[in-house]
Design an enzyme around this catalytic site. Structure first.
Site, PDB file in Angstrom:
ATOM      1  NE  ARG A   1      -2.564 -14.895  -1.343  1.00  0.00           N
ATOM      2  CZ  ARG A   1      -2.017 -13.503  -2.137  1.00  0.00           C
ATOM      3  NH1 ARG A   1      -1.085 -13.759  -2.974  1.00  0.00           N
ATOM      4  NH2 ARG A   1      -2.548 -12.522  -2.121  1.00  0.00           N
TER       5      ARG A   1
ATOM      6  NE  ARG B   1       1.099 -10.095  -0.985  1.00  0.00           N
ATOM      7  CZ  ARG B   1      -0.523  -9.849  -0.292  1.00  0.00           C
ATOM      8  NH1 ARG B   1      -0.626  -8.683  -1.131  1.00  0.00           N
ATOM      9  NH2 ARG B   1      -0.646 -10.571  -0.004  1.00  0.00           N
TER      10      ARG B   1
ATOM     11  NE  ARG C   1      -8.043 -12.709   3.603  1.00  0.00           N
ATOM     12  CZ  ARG C   1      -6.622 -11.190   3.521  1.00  0.00           C
ATOM     13  NH1 ARG C   1      -6.825 -10.666   3.669  1.00  0.00           N
ATOM     14  NH2 ARG C   1      -6.101 -11.869   2.679  1.00  0.00           N
TER      15      ARG C   1
ATOM     16  NE  ARG D   1      -1.236  -8.597  -5.787  1.00  0.00           N
ATOM     17  CZ  ARG D   1      -1.416  -8.609  -4.317  1.00  0.00           C
ATOM     18  NH1 ARG D   1      -2.732  -7.551  -5.097  1.00  0.00           N
ATOM     19  NH2 ARG D   1      -1.878  -9.513  -3.731  1.00  0.00           N
TER      20      ARG D   1
ATOM     21  CE  LYS E   1      -9.059  -7.773  -0.711  1.00  0.00           C
ATOM     22  NZ  LYS E   1      -8.228  -7.975  -1.777  1.00  0.00           N
TER      23      LYS E   1
HETATM   24  P1  AMP Z   1      -3.091  -9.248   2.316  1.00  0.00           P
HETATM   25  O1  AMP Z   1      -2.339  -8.921   1.757  1.00  0.00           O
HETATM   26  O2  AMP Z   1      -4.840  -8.628   2.096  1.00  0.00           O
HETATM   27  O3  AMP Z   1      -3.430 -10.434   0.513  1.00  0.00           O
HETATM   28  O4  AMP Z   1      -3.233 -10.305   3.073  1.00  0.00           O
HETATM   29  C1  AMP Z   1      -2.165 -11.412   3.147  1.00  0.00           C
HETATM   30  C2  AMP Z   1      -2.113 -12.563   3.952  1.00  0.00           C
HETATM   31  O5  AMP Z   1      -2.240 -11.656   5.001  1.00  0.00           O
HETATM   32  C3  AMP Z   1      -3.296 -13.075   4.473  1.00  0.00           C
HETATM   33  O6  AMP Z   1      -2.709 -14.824   3.292  1.00  0.00           O
HETATM   34  C4  AMP Z   1      -3.392 -14.107   5.697  1.00  0.00           C
HETATM   35  O7  AMP Z   1      -2.075 -14.811   5.921  1.00  0.00           O
HETATM   36  C5  AMP Z   1      -3.083 -12.669   6.064  1.00  0.00           C
HETATM   37  N1  AMP Z   1      -4.544 -11.897   6.942  1.00  0.00           N
HETATM   38  C6  AMP Z   1      -4.982 -10.510   6.053  1.00  0.00           C
HETATM   39  N2  AMP Z   1      -5.740  -9.904   6.408  1.00  0.00           N
HETATM   40  C7  AMP Z   1      -6.120 -10.595   7.329  1.00  0.00           C
HETATM   41  C8  AMP Z   1      -7.598 -11.404   7.869  1.00  0.00           C
HETATM   42  N3  AMP Z   1      -8.400 -10.626   7.920  1.00  0.00           N
HETATM   43  N4  AMP Z   1      -8.311 -12.300   7.973  1.00  0.00           N
HETATM   44  C9  AMP Z   1      -6.617 -13.609   8.760  1.00  0.00           C
HETATM   45  N5  AMP Z   1      -6.056 -13.460   8.155  1.00  0.00           N
HETATM   46  C10 AMP Z   1      -5.491 -12.527   7.017  1.00  0.00           C
END
Ligand code: AMP
Length: 221
Positions: free
Chosen positions: A169, A158, A90, A129, A15
């Site tokens: 996750r 990452r 989320r 990734r 995404k």
């Molecule tokens: P992502 O890059 O979107 O996978 O986000 C990495 C991490 O940031 C997630 O595993 C959460 O710990 C935190 N995070 C990002 N967006 C949110 C959100 N909308 N709500 C809560 N935690 C978030």
């Protein structure tokens, strides 16, 4: 009326890549809450430093913090013509808050696209990734070097893309984020794309779906 898109889907569905491509093509900002948190952490921002343990273990950062980050970001001038949200909302509480934010600001209907990919495929993709540290774009899995094809930045894995954290996750996704899909599913601007196809095909289908959803008449919303 702005094009306000939410790109939903589990971690590893692609995404972020699709959101970046779509946002570039339409001249609207891609707003990724994960990128914002990582950038804040790099800058030593106290909110993100406090949240770092949760991010590294794959847990969610609290709703109040995330809602404030997004509220502030959506107020900036570049988001007035539209935006693509990646990684937010989320939780159902975040989705409800987002409805209030766009209502207050009369920012028009939200178009929600779920990029759906089976779980076994996600674990496989996330383990491989690599992300560009400069522009945040995922490297195409076929890229063998350690430089980003788009900007030449360094490609790195990452810290939360190892198998144990990936499984956490995914379980957080099932528990907290899947209910968000149910929250949106009945809206006439909700769409699902099969994210297990080649990137270019997903991109074509997404473009068509978003244009179709944008043509839904205001009266039916
Ligand atoms: P992502 O890059 O979107 O996978 O986000 C990495 C991490 O940031 C997630 O595993 C959460 O710990 C935190 N995070 C990002 N967006 C949110 C959100 N909308 N709500 C809560 N935690 C978030």
């Amino acid at each position: 009326m702005g094009l306000n898109v939410i790109m939903m889907g589990p971690p590893g569905a692609g995404k972020g890549t699709q959101a970046a491509r779509f946002a570039d093509g339409r001249g609207v900002p891609k707003i990724s809450t994960g990128d914002i948190l990582r950038e804040m952490a790099r800058d030593g921002h106290p909110t993100a430093v406090d949240a770092k343990a949760r991010i590294d273990s794959g847990e969610l950062v609290d709703d109040a913090t995330m809602i404030e980050i997004v509220r502030e970001r959506l107020m900036r001038p570049d988001a007035q013509r539209g935006f693509v949200l990646d990684g937010f909302p989320r939780t159902v509480a975040q989705a409800e808050a987002l409805d209030r934010i766009v209502d207050e600001r009369k920012q028009g209907p939200l178009i929600v696209v779920d990029v759906a990919v089976p779980e076994e495929e996600l674990v496989r993709r996330l383990a491989m990734r690599r992300i560009c540290v400069a522009c945040g774009v995922d490297a195409d899995p076929s890229v063998v070097g350690d430089r980003c094809a788009k900007c030449g930045g360094a490609l790195e894995q990452r810290s939360d893309d190892n198998e144990a954290v990936v499984r956490e996750r995914l379980s957080v996704y099932r528990r907290s984020t899947k209910p968000v899909l149910e929250f949106y599913r009945k809206r006439p601007t909700f769409r699902v794309v099969n994210g297990a196809q080649p990137r270019e095909q997903v991109a074509r289908e997404l473009d068509a779906m978003i244009d179709d959803a944008a043509s839904v008449k205001a009266e039916s919303l």
